[in-house]
Write an enzyme that holds these catalytic residues in place. Structure first.
Site, mmCIF file in Angstrom:
data_model
loop_
_atom_site.group_PDB
_atom_site.id
_atom_site.type_symbol
_atom_site.label_atom_id
_atom_site.label_comp_id
_atom_site.label_asym_id
_atom_site.label_seq_id
_atom_site.Cartn_x
_atom_site.Cartn_y
_atom_site.Cartn_z
ATOM 1 N N THR A 94 0.870 -1.176 0.000
ATOM 2 C CA THR A 94 0.000 0.000 0.000
ATOM 3 C C THR A 94 0.905 1.223 0.000
ATOM 4 O O THR A 94 1.641 1.445 0.968
ATOM 5 C CB THR A 94 -0.886 0.017 1.260
ATOM 6 O OG1 THR A 94 -1.634 -1.185 1.309
ATOM 7 C CG2 THR A 94 -1.829 1.211 1.234
ATOM 8 N N LYS A 169 -7.892 1.637 -3.099
ATOM 9 C CA LYS A 169 -7.571 1.210 -1.723
ATOM 10 C C LYS A 169 -7.723 2.376 -0.738
ATOM 11 O O LYS A 169 -8.350 2.238 0.315
ATOM 12 C CB LYS A 169 -6.141 0.655 -1.714
ATOM 13 C CG LYS A 169 -5.491 0.516 -0.362
ATOM 14 C CD LYS A 169 -5.624 -0.862 0.223
ATOM 15 C CE LYS A 169 -5.093 -0.880 1.653
ATOM 16 N NZ LYS A 169 -5.346 -2.098 2.337
ATOM 17 N N LYS A 244 -1.700 4.930 8.637
ATOM 18 C CA LYS A 244 -0.881 5.014 7.409
ATOM 19 C C LYS A 244 -1.776 5.259 6.190
ATOM 20 O O LYS A 244 -1.520 6.163 5.390
ATOM 21 C CB LYS A 244 -0.095 3.714 7.225
ATOM 22 C CG LYS A 244 0.616 3.638 5.885
ATOM 23 C CD LYS A 244 1.162 2.260 5.560
ATOM 24 C CE LYS A 244 1.568 2.218 4.089
ATOM 25 N NZ LYS A 244 2.118 0.933 3.664
HETATM 26 P P1 NAD Z 1 5.951 -6.035 7.312
HETATM 27 O O1 NAD Z 1 6.731 -4.918 7.909
HETATM 28 O O2 NAD Z 1 5.570 -7.201 8.153
HETATM 29 O O3 NAD Z 1 6.748 -6.628 6.023
HETATM 30 C C1 NAD Z 1 7.520 -5.852 5.152
HETATM 31 C C2 NAD Z 1 8.779 -6.665 4.862
HETATM 32 O O4 NAD Z 1 9.533 -5.988 3.864
HETATM 33 C C3 NAD Z 1 9.694 -6.828 6.076
HETATM 34 O O5 NAD Z 1 9.927 -8.214 6.314
HETATM 35 C C4 NAD Z 1 10.969 -6.076 5.680
HETATM 36 O O6 NAD Z 1 12.147 -6.673 6.202
HETATM 37 C C5 NAD Z 1 10.903 -6.194 4.184
HETATM 38 N N1 NAD Z 1 11.696 -5.209 3.451
HETATM 39 C C6 NAD Z 1 11.737 -3.859 3.616
HETATM 40 N N2 NAD Z 1 12.561 -3.299 2.707
HETATM 41 C C7 NAD Z 1 13.045 -4.312 1.955
HETATM 42 C C8 NAD Z 1 13.942 -4.380 0.852
HETATM 43 N N3 NAD Z 1 14.501 -3.292 0.338
HETATM 44 N N4 NAD Z 1 14.233 -5.592 0.337
HETATM 45 C C9 NAD Z 1 13.672 -6.711 0.848
HETATM 46 N N5 NAD Z 1 12.810 -6.716 1.888
HETATM 47 C C10 NAD Z 1 12.511 -5.534 2.430
HETATM 48 O O7 NAD Z 1 4.658 -5.357 6.650
HETATM 49 P P2 NAD Z 1 3.297 -6.100 6.225
HETATM 50 O O8 NAD Z 1 2.332 -6.040 7.353
HETATM 51 O O9 NAD Z 1 3.635 -7.389 5.569
HETATM 52 O O10 NAD Z 1 2.759 -5.050 5.123
HETATM 53 C C11 NAD Z 1 3.342 -4.972 3.825
HETATM 54 C C12 NAD Z 1 2.507 -4.014 2.994
HETATM 55 O O11 NAD Z 1 1.156 -4.483 2.935
HETATM 56 C C13 NAD Z 1 2.448 -2.588 3.545
HETATM 57 O O12 NAD Z 1 2.508 -1.692 2.475
HETATM 58 C C14 NAD Z 1 1.098 -2.544 4.251
HETATM 59 O O13 NAD Z 1 0.561 -1.241 4.320
HETATM 60 C C15 NAD Z 1 0.279 -3.452 3.357
HETATM 61 N N6 NAD Z 1 -0.876 -4.074 4.011
HETATM 62 C C16 NAD Z 1 -0.732 -4.669 5.227
HETATM 63 C C17 NAD Z 1 -1.848 -5.259 5.831
HETATM 64 C C18 NAD Z 1 -1.726 -5.940 7.180
HETATM 65 O O14 NAD Z 1 -2.767 -6.266 7.781
HETATM 66 N N7 NAD Z 1 -0.514 -6.169 7.714
HETATM 67 C C19 NAD Z 1 -3.095 -5.242 5.194
HETATM 68 C C20 NAD Z 1 -3.205 -4.659 3.927
HETATM 69 C C21 NAD Z 1 -2.077 -4.074 3.335
#
Ligand code: NAD
Length: 298
Positions: A94, A169, A244
């Site tokens: 997102t 979204k 966010k």
């Molecule tokens: P998270 O922080 O658990 O996962 C993100 C991952 O990306 C981490 O493991 C981090 O180490 C990795 N990362 C960051 N930079 C990197 C890079 N340069 N190379 C490789 N890996 C890298 O976050 P999440 O909860 O999985 O959310 C991910 C996305 O999904 C976000 O944009 C969030 O807004 C969206 N989202 C999350 C949810 C939810 O309920 N968690 C729901 C809908 C959308």
């Protein structure tokens, strides 16, 4: 048809999504900066790659699930030259609509193809492969990505051109944030008037006040047994993620000169509440902040 997929970002959402692609028979090369995340994905059948460039080499499709727009743009910067010509880049994170459009442009300038495809449904939906995907990009790219998205979700909607998925979204979540505040304020007003939670629920959930924030994610314990309010507001959809998404909506509201006072105010209220609640509380816990502040004013 089995595809070779690079999956970058194996966090709360990315890990189960990548696992579902493996289960559907695709070859998935995963990368994350955190070694533990990479190890866990490898145990689920993802082939671990030490670098993002290594993951995308020979991939037909590159899927990213990263925290924010700057991570996506930085990653594209570092891997676009490592991918084969015409590789399809699908960003499921997102991010800001403007960043999503920049990501499309940079992919196209490097001879790649792109789709933005953010999700709703949270970690539970990612694990159960019941996510909703909102996609932005050309018809051909959407059609190509669709079987992969269907392996990770139950609903896949093509919303329009570049950035349209992110636009859908944040518009949806602006409705959700505003309506959760509205429902919470109504419950706190009802409390001050001596109205029981159940009575207000019974009326509003079958009348014109009905909405998801009330009838599924009810912010007070009792009326909807499965809502986070019944488990001390454990998420669910974390307050920090709502803050966010409303921040992204507020950026777009300001950039477009849109008259959206409630959207901007909801972003402020959630930013303040999430500063305390963070990732530990469901966004419906904002009812407690409203109640506490009402007590201070009485
Ligand atoms: P998270 O922080 O658990 O996962 C993100 C991952 O990306 C981490 O493991 C981090 O180490 C990795 N990362 C960051 N930079 C990197 C890079 N340069 N190379 C490789 N890996 C890298 O976050 P999440 O909860 O999985 O959310 C991910 C996305 O999904 C976000 O944009 C969030 O807004 C969206 N989202 C999350 C949810 C939810 O309920 N968690 C729901 C809908 C959308």
């Amino acid at each position: 048809m089995s595809r070779t997929v690079a999956f970058v970002g194996l966090g709360h959402m990315g890990a189960p999504m990548a696992t579902n692609l493996v289960k559907a028979g695709h070859l998935v090369r995963g990368h994350d900066l955190v070694a533990d995340a990479l190890d866990a994905a490898a145990r689920a059948g993802v082939q671990p790659a030490r670098t993002a460039a290594e993951a995308v080499t020979d991939a037909e499709v590159v899927i990213t699930m990263l925290p924010a727009g700057r991570h996506v743009l930085d990653l594209y910067e570092s891997v676009l030259s490592a991918a084969g010509p015409g590789t399809l880049f699908v960003d499921c994170s997102t991010i800001d609509v403007a960043d999503a459009r920049t990501a499309h442009e940079r992919a196209a300038a490097a001879g790649m193809r792109a789709l933005d495809a953010p999700v709703s449904g949270g970690v539970v939906g990612a694990e159960a492969a019941t996510l909703t995907f909102m996609a932005g990009g050309e018809e051909h790219e959407f059609a190509e990505a669709r079987p992969l998205l269907q392996a990770m979700g139950k609903k896949v909607v093509h919303c329009g051109g570049a950035g349209a998925g992110q636009a859908a979204k944040i518009c949806n979540n602006m409705i959700l944030g505003i309506s959760m505040i509205a429902v919470s304020e109504a419950f706190v007003l009802g409390e001050s008037l001596g109205l029981s939670h159940q009575a207000l629920y019974d009326v509003a959930s079958t009348a014109s006040g009905q909405c998801w924030a009330l009838s599924v994610n009810c912010p007070v314990p009792g009326p909807v047994p499965a809502s986070p309010a019944n488990r001390d507001y454990r998420p669910g959809f974390a307050a920090s993620l709502m803050a966010k998404d409303l921040g992204l909506a507020a950026n777009a509201v300001r950039a477009g000169g849109v008259q959206a006072e409630l959207g901007l105010r909801a972003a402020e209220l959630y930013a303040a509440y999430a500063g305390r609640a963070g990732t530990a509380e469901d966004f419906s816990g904002i009812v407690r902040a409203i109640r506490d502040q009402s007590g201070e004013k009485a």
